[in-house]
Design an enzyme around this catalytic site. Structure first.
Site, PDB file in Angstrom:
ATOM      1  N   ASP A  27     -15.801  84.777 -48.766  1.00 42.43           N
ATOM      2  CA  ASP A  27     -14.362  84.838 -49.140  1.00 42.43           C
ATOM      3  C   ASP A  27     -14.010  83.626 -48.341  1.00 42.43           C
ATOM      4  OD1 ASP A  27     -11.595  85.347 -49.556  1.00 42.43           O
ATOM      5  OD2 ASP A  27     -11.491  86.700 -47.749  1.00 42.43           O
ATOM      6  N   ASP A  50     -10.270  82.897 -46.835  1.00 39.31           N
ATOM      7  CA  ASP A  50      -9.111  83.047 -45.779  1.00 39.31           C
ATOM      8  C   ASP A  50      -9.605  84.335 -44.936  1.00 39.31           C
ATOM      9  OD1 ASP A  50      -6.702  81.430 -46.838  1.00 39.31           O
ATOM     10  OD2 ASP A  50      -7.701  82.210 -48.547  1.00 39.31           O
TER      11      ASP A  50
END
EC number: 3.1.3.3
Length: 309
Positions: free
Chosen positions: A97, A99
């Site tokens: 991922d 963020d």
């Protein structure tokens, strides 16, 4: 018999032998006569592997659930359950991922601060990350709040604020040397995920595309299919196929509820400094300060990581 390895990683500078012995004792006590300890291996001053055998056939998820009390009772040590097989170290695909994982920030919140709607966006983000709100709907709500924002200088200003998580460049460099493919799958935006991909030398990225009108302003919408949990899971499988990687040799790293489907699909999943609900549902949790600690989960020693041999 089923073979597993329990990796203990201290949040501080040292993992005392007394703590290792205590965890080993708790493992055997929590599992009655089902578990036998087959030795330990020191990975560093902060990390140690405990090798175990479990009577009968059991999968990683069930053993992790069986050892929940052991895992949850050590706030200053992460206790990780992995299958002790060839794929533990021979990972050939890592998917991240973006963020709050590859970078410290949530990009949409940086944009929201720029637009003066930070509080509203943060509240929606928290609900989404805690799996309290459907991700697609939460993204639509947040992006709608950005409508009318001029992007001519916005993108460059936000990129300058992005801070890569400690240990990420070193982790990526090490994994690439091991011929591991690296990808970022983000529920954020391709305008920034592509930038991070280039900064870290990743092999692939996929994220949402912010729509911009003819006046150079955000429309409050995205273009194309939304990258949500299902999309991440499906893309991980597609990458395994494209790179000719067994699914068992893949790993997903993330912090949000929309990362859980890909964690369940991959050979292994790591919740990185994640929300409590995500930590509980993920195959393992890692709450340390440097992402190079992931290499301990794969069984590498400091000598191997830092080329001291």
């Amino acid at each position: 018999m089923s073979k597993f390895v329990i990796t203990c990683i201290a949040h501080g500078e040292n993992l005392p032998k007394e703590t290792i012995d205590q965890i080993a004792k708790e493992i055997t006590e929590s599992s009655a006569k089902d578990v036998s300890i087959n030795g330990t291996k020191k990975l560093s001053a902060r990390a140690t592997d405990i090798f175990i055998e479990v009577a009968g056939s059991i999968v990683q998820k069930d053993l992790k659930n069986k050892l929940t009390n052991v895992i949850d009772s050590h706030n200053d040590v992460d206790v990780i359950v992995s299958v002790d097989n060839e794929y533990r170290q021979a990972k050939k695909l890592f998917v991240f991922d973006m963020d709050s994982t590859l970078i410290y920030q949530e990009v949409i919140e940086l944009i929201a601060a720029y637009a003066g709607v930070e509080e509203q966006v943060h509240e929606i983000t928290e609900r989404a990350m805690n799996n309290e709100l459907d991700f697609k709907e939460s993204l639509r709500e947040r992006v709608k709040l950005l409508q009318g924002l001029q992007v001519d200088t916005l993108y460059d200003e936000i990129k300058q604020k992005l801070e890569v998580t400690k240990g990420v460049p070193e982790l990526c460099k090490f994994l690439h040397k091991k011929n591991c493919k690296l990808a970022v799958l983000s529920g954020g935006f391709i305008q920034f995920a592509g930038f991070i991909k280039d900064q870290l030398g990743l092999d692939f990225c996929k994220a949402n595309l912010l729509e911009v009108d003819t006046d150079g302003k955000l429309t409050g919408k995205t273009l194309g299919p939304i990258v949500d949990g299902q999309c991440k899971s499906e893309t991980l499988l597609q990458l395994c196929n494209d790179y000719n990687v067994p699914v068992e040799a893949s790993c997903m790293v993330g912090d949000g509820g929309n990362d859980l489907p890909a964690m369940a699909t991959a050979g292994f999943g790591i919740a990185w400094n994640a929300k409590p609900k995500v930590q509980k549902a993920a195959p393992c949790k890692l709450n340390t300060k440097s992402m190079t600690d992931i290499l301990y989960i794969l069984g590498y020693t400091d000598d191997e990581i830092y080329n001291r041999q």
